[in-house]
Design an enzyme around this catalytic site. Structure first.
Site, PDB file in Angstrom:
ATOM      1  N   VAL A 126       0.844  -1.206   0.000  1.00  0.00           N
ATOM      2  CA  VAL A 126       0.000   0.000   0.000  1.00  0.00           C
ATOM      3  C   VAL A 126       0.879   1.255   0.000  1.00  0.00           C
ATOM      4  O   VAL A 126       0.603   2.212  -0.735  1.00  0.00           O
ATOM      5  CB  VAL A 126      -0.962   0.004   1.220  1.00  0.00           C
ATOM      6  CG1 VAL A 126      -1.587   1.371   1.434  1.00  0.00           C
ATOM      7  CG2 VAL A 126      -2.061  -1.037   1.023  1.00  0.00           C
ATOM      8  N   GLU A 127       1.930   1.246   0.777  1.00  0.00           N
ATOM      9  CA  GLU A 127       2.757   2.453   0.909  1.00  0.00           C
ATOM     10  C   GLU A 127       3.529   2.787  -0.370  1.00  0.00           C
ATOM     11  O   GLU A 127       3.554   3.947  -0.783  1.00  0.00           O
ATOM     12  CB  GLU A 127       3.747   2.283   2.069  1.00  0.00           C
ATOM     13  CG  GLU A 127       3.104   2.270   3.452  1.00  0.00           C
ATOM     14  CD  GLU A 127       2.583   3.640   3.890  1.00  0.00           C
ATOM     15  OE1 GLU A 127       2.955   4.662   3.289  1.00  0.00           O
ATOM     16  OE2 GLU A 127       1.780   3.680   4.836  1.00  0.00           O
ATOM     17  N   THR A 128       4.165   1.801  -0.960  1.00  0.00           N
ATOM     18  CA  THR A 128       5.088   2.111  -2.069  1.00  0.00           C
ATOM     19  C   THR A 128       5.028   1.126  -3.246  1.00  0.00           C
ATOM     20  O   THR A 128       5.940   1.094  -4.061  1.00  0.00           O
ATOM     21  CB  THR A 128       6.555   2.125  -1.574  1.00  0.00           C
ATOM     22  OG1 THR A 128       6.877   0.820  -1.062  1.00  0.00           O
ATOM     23  CG2 THR A 128       6.777   3.174  -0.496  1.00  0.00           C
TER      24      THR A 128
END
Ligand SMILES: [Ca+2]
Length: 345
Positions: A126-128
């Site tokens: 989700v983050e990167t």
């Protein structure tokens, strides 16, 4: 880590900025109200010398685009739209590949720190997108811009500026070359400088803590962050729920609810809730206009320590479930034994 900001507070922040700016122009003051702590205060807070902080400030550049991004009026997306951003076939497939490629490290993180592999994969996913998009802003500029030119959150970001300088000293980084998100979050798990200082770990024992290119460190650090924020090994995360009757009062109770109270109020879940543990009821807008409910347990709360949006926490949870199912399916195809889940269903 704070890439997807709490929608409500972001909206409030935009309103505050607008109010402050209109007040400034009314009084014919410069349009920057500097509420940041002084350099002396930041030095006392961080333990970094004022001289070093001043040298860093002198090299930083204001970036208007960052302020624009932070203050752009933004209507909170309903869950069903938000979900489509993260629960995609490509993100699940890439999550499976990430899991398979780093299985050994993920298992070690689970064993040593108690966090299941699929949760670590989902956070980094989700983050990167598993390290593909770690941000192209100079962290120095991002934290300077928000720490000294963004009144609603200057205390927080100016402290992160000082933490960043401290981190650069500790890791012997060139302060001008470190890249991250527009909010100054860094590496595969998008750690803010304070989290990098406090929770990032050297998980491959090479003597450096590198969350940018060292996947083992990134995996261990995400797990360590969760461990430090109350993750309970083997416990559940989130259960879909049915609510008979009115949910408004229950939703207001936040993390004060017990399973007993939820049952008494007519909430039901497929999995039995612990009667005494603290938990929270969440409501999510669905595509057909109806509302779906779910009960977040302690470990859902831990995900919300990573990012306080309930949308974020549910996206991480759902992505983790898809990755876990895809992984188990892969093992079955290969005739291997599927390991028991590292937590309750
Ligand atoms: Ca390392």
């Amino acid at each position: 880590m704070i890439k997807i900001l709490n929608l409500k507070s972001k909206k409030q922040a935009a309103k505050t900025v607008a109010a402050v700016l209109s007040l400034c122009s009314a009084l014919a003051l410069p349009q920057t109200v500097n509420a940041a702590p002084s350099v002396t205060e930041l030095a006392a807070y961080s333990g970094v010398e004022t001289q070093t902080l001043n040298a860093a400030l002198a090299q930083a550049q204001y970036q208007q685009t960052i302020i624009d991004t932070m203050t752009r009026p933004y209507e909170g997306k309903p869950w069903w739209q938000y979900r489509k951003l993260f629960i995609t076939t490509s993100r699940i497939q890439a999550g499976l590949q990430f899991y398979l490629a780093h299985e050994k490290t993920l298992r070690r993180a689970e064993q040593e720190l108690g966090v299941p592999p699929e949760i670590i994969c989902a956070i980094i996913g989700v983050e990167t997108f598993y390290g593909r998009n770690m941000g192209n802003w100079k962290v120095l500029d991002a934290l300077y811009t928000l720490g000294f030119h963004y009144p609603p959150r200057e205390t927080y970001f100016s402290r992160e500026f000082a933490n960043f300088v401290k981190l650069c000293q500790r890791e012997n980084w060139d302060i001008n070359t470190v890249k991250g998100s527009y909010a100054g979050a860094m590496g595969m798990g998008q750690f803010m400088p304070s989290s990098y200082l406090n929770y990032a770990i050297d998980f491959n024992g090479d003597g450096k803590v590198n969350l940018f290119t060292d996947i083992e460190d990134a995996i261990g650090s995400v797990a360590n962050y969760f461990k430090g924020h109350g993750w309970l090994k083997g416990h559940g995360i989130y259960y879909p729920a049915l609510v008979k009757g009115e949910a408004t009062a229950l939703l207001k109770r936040q993390w004060e609810l017990s399973g007993r109270e939820l049952y008494t109020a007519g909430v039901s879940t497929k999995v039995n809730l612990s009667l005494d543990d603290k938990m929270r009821l969440f409501a999510y807008e669905l595509e057909d206009g109806s509302t779906g409910y779910g009960v977040g347990l302690n470990n859902f709360h831990a995900i919300m320590r990573y990012n306080k949006s309930p949308l974020y926490a549910r996206a991480v949870y759902e992505l983790s479930e898809f990755i876990r199912i895809a992984y188990n399916h892969k093992l079955q195809e290969q005739g291997q034994v599927v390991p028991p889940p590292g937590r309750l269903p």
